[in-house]
Design an enzyme around this catalytic site. Structure first.
Site, PDB file in Angstrom:
ATOM      1  N   LEU A   1       2.874 -14.202  21.717  1.00 43.10           N
ATOM      2  CA  LEU A   1       3.657 -13.951  22.929  1.00 43.10           C
ATOM      3  C   LEU A   1       4.890 -14.841  22.987  1.00 43.10           C
ATOM      4  O   LEU A   1       5.970 -14.386  23.371  1.00 43.10           O
ATOM      5  CB  LEU A   1       2.789 -14.157  24.174  1.00 43.10           C
ATOM      6  N   GLU A   2       4.739 -16.094  22.605  1.00 46.63           N
ATOM      7  CA  GLU A   2       5.859 -17.031  22.698  1.00 46.63           C
ATOM      8  C   GLU A   2       6.992 -16.694  21.733  1.00 46.63           C
ATOM      9  O   GLU A   2       8.157 -16.768  22.104  1.00 46.63           O
ATOM     10  CB  GLU A   2       5.378 -18.468  22.451  1.00 46.63           C
ATOM     11  N   SER A   3       6.658 -16.368  20.487  1.00 49.06           N
ATOM     12  CA  SER A   3       7.708 -16.263  19.468  1.00 49.06           C
ATOM     13  C   SER A   3       7.594 -15.074  18.532  1.00 49.06           C
ATOM     14  O   SER A   3       8.410 -14.946  17.612  1.00 49.06           O
ATOM     15  CB  SER A   3       7.692 -17.530  18.609  1.00 49.06           C
TER      16      SER A   3
ATOM     17  N   TYR B   1       1.767 -13.888  32.401  1.00 48.85           N
ATOM     18  CA  TYR B   1       1.669 -14.574  31.108  1.00 48.85           C
ATOM     19  C   TYR B   1       0.220 -14.872  30.744  1.00 48.85           C
ATOM     20  O   TYR B   1      -0.208 -14.603  29.624  1.00 48.85           O
ATOM     21  CB  TYR B   1       2.494 -15.867  31.180  1.00 48.85           C
TER      22      TYR B   1
END
Length: 144
Positions: free
Chosen positions: A38-40, A128
């Site tokens: 999800l982050e990158s 998130y």
């Protein structure tokens, strides 16, 4: 490692790096992989519009709490980024007494925004936590 590599369509080398860093920092790999995705999207060169860097999308001041003097360029190092990101997450899980959902939200939104929402009786979730934790039933950490 092979199963994570296949599931997330990443190289076995990257899969091993995520797995090893998560275990070394006491984070359940089953939580670590969806966080990095999800982050990158597993891009070690990722840079967010607000300046978060690398696989775990760290801000330099946050990373500096764990590695004094760390630079933005340093955070593009895959292994360093994973180590600091997972160490930070573990600290948040401990700080929020095992509440993985709140720890993830603080990881994403920062403590001021999440704590203020909670003080006001509002739901601090921006989605998130639900994305990272979809299907996850663990406690986030390996040895508590």
């Amino acid at each position: 490692i092979y199963n994570y590599s296949r599931r997330y369509k990443i190289t076995s080398d990257l899969s091993a790096a995520v797995y090893d860093a998560a275990v070394a920092e006491g984070i359940d790999p089953a939580l670590a992989f969806p966080l990095v995705k999800l982050e990158s999207q597993f891009n070690h060169k990722a840079l967010s519009p607000v300046g978060a860097v690398g696989l775990t999308q760290l801000m330099v001041p946050t990373a500096g709490m764990y590695v004094p003097g760390v630079s933005r360029e340093d955070l593009y190092d895959r292994d360093l980024n994973l180590t600091i990101g997972f160490r930070h997450l573990r600290g948040l899980i401990k700080q929020y007494r095992g509440n993985v959902q709140i720890a993830l939200l603080v990881y994403n939104r920062g403590p001021v925004a999440v704590d203020l929402d909670r003080e006001l009786g509002l739901d601090p979730s921006n989605g998130y936590d639900r994305i990272v934790m979809k299907g996850y039933r663990g406690k986030g950490v390996l040895d508590d």
